[in-house]
Structure formats: C-alpha cells, structure tokens
Design a protein around this motif. Structure first.
Motif, mmCIF file in Angstrom:
data_model
loop_
_atom_site.group_PDB
_atom_site.id
_atom_site.type_symbol
_atom_site.label_atom_id
_atom_site.label_comp_id
_atom_site.label_asym_id
_atom_site.label_seq_id
_atom_site.Cartn_x
_atom_site.Cartn_y
_atom_site.Cartn_z
ATOM 1 N N PHE A 231 -51.813 4.268 37.215
ATOM 2 C CA PHE A 231 -52.071 3.083 36.390
ATOM 3 C C PHE A 231 -52.875 3.484 35.152
ATOM 4 N N GLN A 232 -53.927 4.266 35.340
ATOM 5 C CA GLN A 232 -54.753 4.730 34.218
ATOM 6 C C GLN A 232 -53.936 5.544 33.212
ATOM 7 N N LYS A 233 -53.086 6.409 33.736
ATOM 8 C CA LYS A 233 -52.301 7.298 32.870
ATOM 9 C C LYS A 233 -51.298 6.538 32.015
ATOM 10 N N ASN A 234 -50.915 5.356 32.458
ATOM 11 C CA ASN A 234 -49.911 4.583 31.732
ATOM 12 C C ASN A 234 -50.528 3.544 30.804
ATOM 13 N N ILE A 235 -51.761 3.792 30.397
ATOM 14 C CA ILE A 235 -52.442 2.940 29.424
ATOM 15 C C ILE A 235 -52.733 3.767 28.173
ATOM 16 N N LYS A 236 -52.499 3.183 27.008
ATOM 17 C CA LYS A 236 -52.871 3.812 25.745
ATOM 18 C C LYS A 236 -54.228 3.257 25.339
ATOM 19 N N TYR A 237 -55.213 4.138 25.190
ATOM 20 C CA TYR A 237 -56.579 3.712 24.915
ATOM 21 C C TYR A 237 -56.894 3.793 23.418
ATOM 22 N N GLN A 238 -57.557 2.749 22.932
ATOM 23 C CA GLN A 238 -57.954 2.710 21.525
ATOM 24 C C GLN A 238 -59.340 3.321 21.331
ATOM 25 N N TRP A 239 -60.220 3.063 22.316
ATOM 26 C CA TRP A 239 -61.599 3.573 22.260
ATOM 27 C C TRP A 239 -62.119 3.721 23.678
ATOM 28 N N TRP A 240 -63.043 4.672 23.868
ATOM 29 C CA TRP A 240 -63.683 4.793 25.176
ATOM 30 C C TRP A 240 -65.057 5.431 25.016
ATOM 31 N N ASP A 241 -65.897 5.206 26.011
ATOM 32 C CA ASP A 241 -67.237 5.789 26.017
ATOM 33 C C ASP A 241 -67.095 7.276 26.345
ATOM 34 N N LYS A 242 -67.209 8.101 25.323
ATOM 35 C CA LYS A 242 -66.956 9.538 25.497
ATOM 36 C C LYS A 242 -68.010 10.219 26.359
ATOM 37 N N ASN A 243 -69.190 9.621 26.451
ATOM 38 C CA ASN A 243 -70.250 10.207 27.272
ATOM 39 C C ASN A 243 -70.033 9.935 28.764
ATOM 40 N N LYS A 244 -69.672 8.684 29.080
ATOM 41 C CA LYS A 244 -69.516 8.308 30.486
ATOM 42 C C LYS A 244 -68.087 8.479 30.996
ATOM 43 N N PRO A 248 -60.238 8.950 29.639
ATOM 44 C CA PRO A 248 -60.127 7.856 30.614
ATOM 45 C C PRO A 248 -58.812 7.841 31.386
ATOM 46 N N TRP A 249 -57.778 8.429 30.845
ATOM 47 C CA TRP A 249 -56.481 8.438 31.530
ATOM 48 C C TRP A 249 -56.497 9.281 32.802
ATOM 49 N N VAL A 250 -57.525 10.144 32.953
ATOM 50 C CA VAL A 250 -57.632 10.961 34.173
ATOM 51 C C VAL A 250 -59.042 10.924 34.762
ATOM 52 N N ASN A 251 -59.904 10.094 34.219
ATOM 53 C CA ASN A 251 -61.314 10.104 34.603
ATOM 54 C C ASN A 251 -61.533 9.499 35.995
ATOM 55 N N ASP A 252 -62.142 10.270 36.892
ATOM 56 C CA ASP A 252 -62.372 9.820 38.268
ATOM 57 C C ASP A 252 -63.390 8.683 38.348
ATOM 58 N N ASP A 253 -64.407 8.727 37.488
ATOM 59 C CA ASP A 253 -65.411 7.662 37.497
ATOM 60 C C ASP A 253 -64.783 6.323 37.100
ATOM 61 N N LEU A 254 -63.860 6.367 36.152
ATOM 62 C CA LEU A 254 -63.169 5.143 35.753
ATOM 63 C C LEU A 254 -62.285 4.635 36.893
ATOM 64 N N THR A 255 -61.679 5.559 37.607
ATOM 65 C CA THR A 255 -60.884 5.177 38.781
ATOM 66 C C THR A 255 -61.748 4.410 39.774
ATOM 67 N N ASP A 256 -62.949 4.926 40.017
ATOM 68 C CA ASP A 256 -63.875 4.266 40.942
ATOM 69 C C ASP A 256 -64.267 2.878 40.439
ATOM 70 N N LYS A 257 -64.488 2.762 39.124
ATOM 71 C CA LYS A 257 -64.880 1.476 38.541
ATOM 72 C C LYS A 257 -63.767 0.443 38.707
ATOM 73 N N ILE A 258 -62.547 0.867 38.456
ATOM 74 C CA ILE A 258 -61.402 -0.047 38.571
ATOM 75 C C ILE A 258 -61.224 -0.496 40.022
ATOM 76 N N ILE A 259 -61.287 0.453 40.935
ATOM 77 C CA ILE A 259 -61.146 0.129 42.355
ATOM 78 C C ILE A 259 -62.249 -0.837 42.791
ATOM 79 N N GLY A 260 -63.469 -0.542 42.386
ATOM 80 C CA GLY A 260 -64.594 -1.392 42.759
ATOM 81 C C GLY A 260 -64.454 -2.808 42.235
ATOM 82 N N LYS A 261 -63.978 -2.943 40.996
ATOM 83 C CA LYS A 261 -63.825 -4.273 40.400
ATOM 84 C C LYS A 261 -62.716 -5.059 41.084
#
Length: 276
Positions: A231-244, A248-261
């Motif tokens: 799901f993450q890989k199939n999104i085109k991102y305009q901006w993201w927090d480069k520090n955190k 984002p298309w492969v970021n594990d922390d973002l995966t956790d955030k999405i699952i948690g939400k």
C-alpha cells in the motif's frame, strides 16, 4: 445478523404483547410489524419485487417485509441515485467529493437501518447487519430511472451480486464512495501529524487499501505486514518528514503508524456506520 438478532426478537415480542395483546396506548415500536405497516396484497411495485427476489437468494433467513421496507428502500434509492457518468475517479477532487457525499451517506445509513430492522427473519440470518446492508446497497446500485423518472432495474446485472467475491469472502463490502471517505480520513491524518503529504494514488493503491481495511484486527499479524508495505509503495508522496520518515514508500516506522491508526479507528469507520 448475530450482532442484533436477539435484540430485534426482544423488540418484536414486547411490541406484540404491549400493542396487539394488551392494547397499550404507548407501546414498544417494532418497524417489522406486519400489522402496523401492512402491505396491501398485490400492491408491491415491480422494482421492489425484483429487489426481494435477489435479496432472498442471498439472505436465506428472510421471511417477509412490510410497508416500511418498501418506502424506506425507495427513499434510499432516490437519495443515492447517481448520474450515468458519475464514476469512481481518483484525482485531487476526491476530498471535495467525499465531503459533499457525507450528508447523503449519513441519511442513507439511517434509512438502511430502518430497512434492515423492518424485515422479518425466520431465524438468525447468515450475515451480520453490516453484511445485510452491503447486500441492499449492491442491489440498489442496479436501479436506474427512465426519462419519466420511473424506477427500473437492470435484471441481468443484478444477478451478478450472487457471485460477488468480496461479499462471499468477507460477508460485507466496502463501496467505492466509502473507500474514498476512509482514505481521505487517513490522508488528512497523515498531513495533520506532519508525517507525509500524498500527491496522488492509483487503483492499485485503493485495492491494497481495501484489503488492509478488511483485515480488521488481523492487520497486526506479521504475515499481513507486506500488504501494508505494498500500500505504501503504491502512493506518490509530495512531501515527507525526512528526519522521522525517510523514504516513506518503504519506511517501517510509517508502516507501524498506519497499522496503529487503522486498529485505533477500526478502519476509519464512522459512528453512524454500525459495522460491529
């Protein structure tokens, strides 16, 4: 309809006792009562007969209907009618479209609630309430209006409901408009939390999104994590927090955030949508 079947049976019994046996002026209301909402034999419109024929093939425990069923169903079809060119579009107008539909959806859910409880079931149905509502929605999608605004049904297409893979697999469906609404909630949350801003999505994005919503709590299982990653890989991102959240298309922390939400919000289900 194990989620509300016993409650409906209690309401029916109390109504029959208070209204029709004891004759109380103030009694329990039962939307499914065939006496209070009697249908004159042979007065059912043709479009409803087609609805009932298909509905009974899917919801096997269905027994009968009343005037409430017919009236509220017609109201729902008229309320949710779409122009012939009103198709599922993935573009930046999505948010505006979703917001415009919110009021219609809310009223539609209220009508669907009445329709479901206005029907009598001989025993516990093979679908929960959310599944019965899905069946009603799917059938209603195949109604059209002629030039004189008469209600007609596309008979050949309506039979396809019986083989709908999503309905058979999950016992309910997530319609395109509802899928759009839930995605917008996710998108707005990601922006508000300054995690990412989404530029655009594709049909593949929404296919994966629907799949992870259907997972419900099982999205926490490790074997389902790859679907969230897709799901993450199939999104085109305009901006993201480069520090955190770098990449984002492969970021594990973002995966956790999405699952948690998704778990926290029960898949972004609104309060008026009884999907328990």
């Amino acid at each position: 309809m194990s989620d509300i079947y016993e409650v409906l049976e209690t309401i029916k019994e109390r109504h029959e006792r208070e209204k029709h046996e004891e004759g109380k002026e103030e009694s329990q209301i039962d939307p499914s009562c065939p006496i209070c909402y009697k249908v004159k034999e042979g007065s059912e419109p043709e479009w409803f007969k087609e609805f009932w024929k298909i509905f009974r093939k899917v919801i096997l425990a269905t027994m009968n209907y009343n005037k409430n069923t017919i009236r509220k169903l017609e109201e729902y079809i008229v309320l949710t009618r779409k122009d012939k060119d009103d198709k599922y579009i993935l573009n930046r107008k999505k948010r505006k479209r979703v917001k415009e539909l919110e009021k219609v959806n809310r009223k539609g859910e209220e009508l669907l609630d009445v329709i479901v409880v206005s029907i009598k079931y001989r025993d516990e149905p093979n679908y929960k309430k959310i599944g019965i509502i899905s069946v009603i929605k799917m059938i209603c999608e195949h109604y059209i209006f002629d030039k004189e605004d008469n209600l007609l049904v596309e008979e050949k297409k309506i039979e396809g409901i019986l083989g709908n893979e999503e309905l058979l697999k999950y016992k309910y469906i997530i319609e395109d408009d509802e899928l759009d609404r839930r995605f917008v909630v996710l998108e707005e949350w990601l922006e508000k939390e300054k995690i990412v801003i989404i530029e655009f999505i594709t049909q593949h994005t929404m296919r994966y999104f629907k799949e992870i919503l259907h997972m419900e709590k099982s999205i926490l299982n490790e074997e389902n994590r790859d679907t969230v990653k897709n799901f993450q890989k199939n999104i085109k991102y305009q901006w993201w927090d480069k520090n955190k959240y770098p990449e984002p298309w492969v970021n594990d922390d973002l995966t956790d955030k999405i699952i948690g939400k998704i778990v926290e919000t029960k898949g972004f289900v609104e309060e008026y949508s009884d999907e328990s």
